[in-house]
Design an enzyme around this catalytic site. Structure first.
Site, short mmCIF file in Angstrom:
data_model
loop_
_atom_site.label_atom_id
_atom_site.label_comp_id
_atom_site.label_asym_id
_atom_site.label_seq_id
_atom_site.Cartn_x
_atom_site.Cartn_y
_atom_site.Cartn_z
N GLU A 68 1.17 -6.11 2.89
CA GLU A 68 1.28 -7.00 1.74
C GLU A 68 2.83 -7.63 2.12
O GLU A 68 3.64 -6.96 1.91
CB GLU A 68 1.16 -6.82 0.44
N LYS B 23 6.82 6.57 0.65
CA LYS B 23 8.30 6.39 0.94
C LYS B 23 8.76 5.21 0.36
O LYS B 23 8.17 4.08 0.58
CB LYS B 23 8.42 6.10 2.61
N CYS C 98 7.29 -11.62 -4.32
CA CYS C 98 6.29 -12.17 -3.24
C CYS C 98 5.57 -13.19 -3.81
O CYS C 98 4.94 -14.09 -2.85
CB CYS C 98 5.65 -10.83 -2.39
#
Length: 462
Positions: A230, A156, A264
């Site tokens: 994560e 997804k 990130c």
């Protein structure tokens, strides 16, 4: 019919529309995965690797169109977009290279009268939920090793990058992957949460926000399934007094501003020893001033728009508040033509006079701004680096490897770099601590999170 709309940050146009999966389509995908699970588990690892290598080759051959789609979907400058395709190939190829040895049975020392071994069993069906900022690189970390380990996968992707899921599945289908082993679904948030609760799903790999990770844990609670998360980051860099100044400036600036700061594991705060501080700031400001803000499809652009206007305005708010609290902004947004409030186009900014009472040094920014703070010594730098709810990566710049290793051992992060940043080596475990998540992808260790141990304890009958 509910539609997914991908709005390009380049010009605000609708780039992709897709219907969201309905309940019957979700159920059918789960049924296909269940039918495929047994035969795929029984497929020898060498055959899985061969299919993966063909898929990787098919994917690599589409580098130019894939890069163009990436540019339009999430705003990566076209001059840099092909790098993500190459990174996908590098990571997937490495995980294929080590699959047979990493997944091999663990044979214990001989014991008279017994045969003992540990086998790595696939978990079943893995649901991979991938974000938009590095849509291929984040997805490949979980998808390819999950398939190589014998799991089926449902992917997804973010509504911002729906074509990435489709292109990955297309490459594996072209490579001859059996039906039902790897599928994608375009889903609403509600249906994603419900899918996590579906009985066939035995593992969830999520990359995204802390709030999203909280949703995954809540949805999976009581199911006794594994989850790899994560999440966010506020990654620091520390420039020691003995650092190579030019290299530190160039590397830390790139780590802070590449992908418009939307990483990130990008550098969001920099601590510089007092002996180098003034020179570092001067060189960093000069380097950042050379960025060219513009449309992502322009080959001359080095800094593209943020993914949405709201994201840009969030960073503007952090910066404005920091200046009101005493920080100094070194760059004039007017020097970067397309920058304007209410748009996705945001000029880069370097802040000094910052401290941890400011949101820009505490909250994830996810944009082209970095605060630079002066420190007296290693201990002050270490305290500031660890003064964060996040712990994904940290970078140290030094020419003293022994001192850097001693410092790195005390840094609270999943990965500590020396003289580099913002990079994933697929041979190393990719993981985070604190609010940056849990679990692990990549490396031999990553395979342990996509399998479960099954022990065989056979007594030989005389």
């Amino acid at each position: 019919m509910d539609l997914l709309h991908c709005i390009s940050p380049i010009d605000g146009s609708t780039y992709v529309e897709r219907p969201l999966a309905v309940a019957a389509e979700i159920a059918a995908a789960l049924e296909r995965a269940e039918r495929a699970r047994g035969p795929w588990k029984a497929t020898p690892v060498a055959e899985r690797v061969a299919i993966a290598r063909r898929a990787i080759a098919a994917f690599a051959q589409r580098e130019t169109p894939l890069a163009e789609e990436l540019c339009w979907m999430m705003g990566r400058p076209i001059r840099y977009a092909p790098g993500e395709i190459r990174g996908f190939v590098e990571r997937a190829s490495y995980m294929a290279d080590i699959a047979e040895s990493a997944l091999a049975d663990i044979r214990l020392p001989d014991k008279p009268g017994f045969m003992r071994m540990i086998r790595r069993e696939p978990l079943g069906l893995a649901l991979v939920i991938a974000p938009w900022n590095y849509p291929y690189l984040t997805a490949v970390n979980a998808v390819v090793p999950a398939l190589l380990a014998g799991n089926c996968v449902l992917l997804k992707h973010s509504a911002q990058t729906p074509l990435c899921a489709e292109r990955m599945v297309e490459a594996f289908v072209e490579a001859g992957l059996p039906s039902g082993v790897f599928q994608y679904l375009h889903l609403s948030h509600g249906d994603t949460e419900r899918l996590i609760q579906a009985d066939p799903v035995r593992h969830v790999a999520f990359t995204g926000s802390v709030a999203g990770g909280t949703m995954v844990e809540r949805a999976a609670a009581g199911r006794f399934i594994s989850a790899g998360l994560e999440l966010g980051g506020k990654d620091p860099a520390y420039v020691r007094a003995d650092a190579n100044l030019g290299h530190a400036v160039e590397t830390a600036v790139d780590g802070a501003f590449f992908n418009s700061g939307q990483s990130c594991c990008g550098i969001e705060r920099i601590y510089v020893h007092v002996d180098l501080y003034d020179a570092f700031v001067e060189q960093a400001v000069a380097l950042v001033s050379q960025y060219r803000l513009g449309r992502s499809d322009d080959p001359e652009t080095t800094l593209g728009p943020l993914v949405r206007a709201e994201a840009a305005d969030f960073v503007r708010g952090q910066t404005r508040e920091a200046v009101e609290q005493g920080a100094r902004a070194h760059l004039d947004p007017a020097a970067f033509g397309p920058d304007r409030p209410g748009s996705a186009y945001l000029a880069p900014q370097v802040l000094t006079g910052v401290h941890h009472g400011m949101r820009v040094m505490r909250e994830e920014s996810f944009g082209p701004v970095v605060g630079i703070q002066r420190v007296r010594d290693d201990e002050e730098a270490l305290a500031l680096m660890n003064d964060s709810p996040y712990g994904l990566t940290a970078a140290i710049f030094s020419q003293d490897e022994a001192a850097a290793l001693g410092l790195a051992d005390r840094v609270e992060a999943g990965t500590v770099f020396l003289n580099r940043c913002d990079y994933l080596d697929p041979a190393l475990a990719w993981t985070g601590v604190k609010h940056s998540g849990r679990g692990c992808t990549l490396s031999r260790v990553g395979y342990e999170h996509l399998t479960r141990p099954k022990s065989f304890h056979f007594k030989t009958v005389p």
